[in-house]
Scaffold this motif. Sequence first.
Motif, PDB file in Angstrom:
ATOM      1  N   THR A  63       0.838  -1.198   0.000  1.00  0.00           N
ATOM      2  CA  THR A  63       0.000   0.000   0.000  1.00  0.00           C
ATOM      3  C   THR A  63       0.876   1.252   0.000  1.00  0.00           C
ATOM      4  O   THR A  63       0.614   2.207  -0.734  1.00  0.00           O
ATOM      5  N   GLY A  66       2.068   2.003  -3.360  1.00  0.00           N
ATOM      6  CA  GLY A  66       1.038   2.294  -4.347  1.00  0.00           C
ATOM      7  C   GLY A  66       0.543   1.107  -5.146  1.00  0.00           C
ATOM      8  O   GLY A  66      -0.233   1.286  -6.085  1.00  0.00           O
ATOM      9  N   GLN A  69      -4.442  -0.459  -2.571  1.00  0.00           N
ATOM     10  CA  GLN A  69      -5.116   0.697  -1.997  1.00  0.00           C
ATOM     11  C   GLN A  69      -5.988   0.247  -0.832  1.00  0.00           C
ATOM     12  O   GLN A  69      -7.201   0.376  -0.851  1.00  0.00           O
ATOM     13  N   PRO A  72      -5.513   4.709   3.287  1.00  0.00           N
ATOM     14  CA  PRO A  72      -5.129   5.988   2.673  1.00  0.00           C
ATOM     15  C   PRO A  72      -3.598   6.082   2.652  1.00  0.00           C
ATOM     16  O   PRO A  72      -2.922   5.569   3.552  1.00  0.00           O
ATOM     17  N   GLN A  73      -3.042   6.722   1.653  1.00  0.00           N
ATOM     18  CA  GLN A  73      -1.593   6.778   1.490  1.00  0.00           C
ATOM     19  C   GLN A  73      -0.890   7.348   2.722  1.00  0.00           C
ATOM     20  O   GLN A  73       0.136   6.837   3.151  1.00  0.00           O
ATOM     21  N   VAL A 128       3.582   5.790  -6.361  1.00  0.00           N
ATOM     22  CA  VAL A 128       2.914   7.070  -6.096  1.00  0.00           C
ATOM     23  C   VAL A 128       3.951   8.186  -6.095  1.00  0.00           C
ATOM     24  O   VAL A 128       5.093   8.002  -5.669  1.00  0.00           O
TER      25      VAL A 128
END
Length: 131
Positions: A63, A66, A69, A72-73, A128
């Motif tokens: 996660t 990226g 998902q 949340p990042q 990301v």
Amino acid sequence: MPYAFALTVILALVAALQIALAAGAPWGRLAWGGSHVVLPTRLRIGSLVAVLIYTVIVVIAFTRLGALQVLPQGAAVVAMWIVFGYFALGIVLNAVSRSKPERLVMTPTTVVLTVLSLLIALGAGSLVTAA
């Protein structure tokens, strides 16, 4: 993403050890302080919990980079730093173990896991662009 794959492979091997310990394998000198050849029930349960924790760590790593998902990042970034701290503490705990097999096998394993988790926490190989 190679760091997350390497982390996954190493954790899968450690998870296999934990599952074997939970099943009664006589390799207890490699884990939990090394004071038992065959783990007692409470440590066998701990080994199974450890496998669940390793699974969560892999999800957090992918996660963070990226590839998944699930969180949340921002939460994945924080969680990955917590994972880094967990492994860094593990270096110390394995290094001071009274069990020579645990010191010799698990300390270097944990060092590698710590370095990999640091690289992942820093976003190395991330898909990301902003964390």
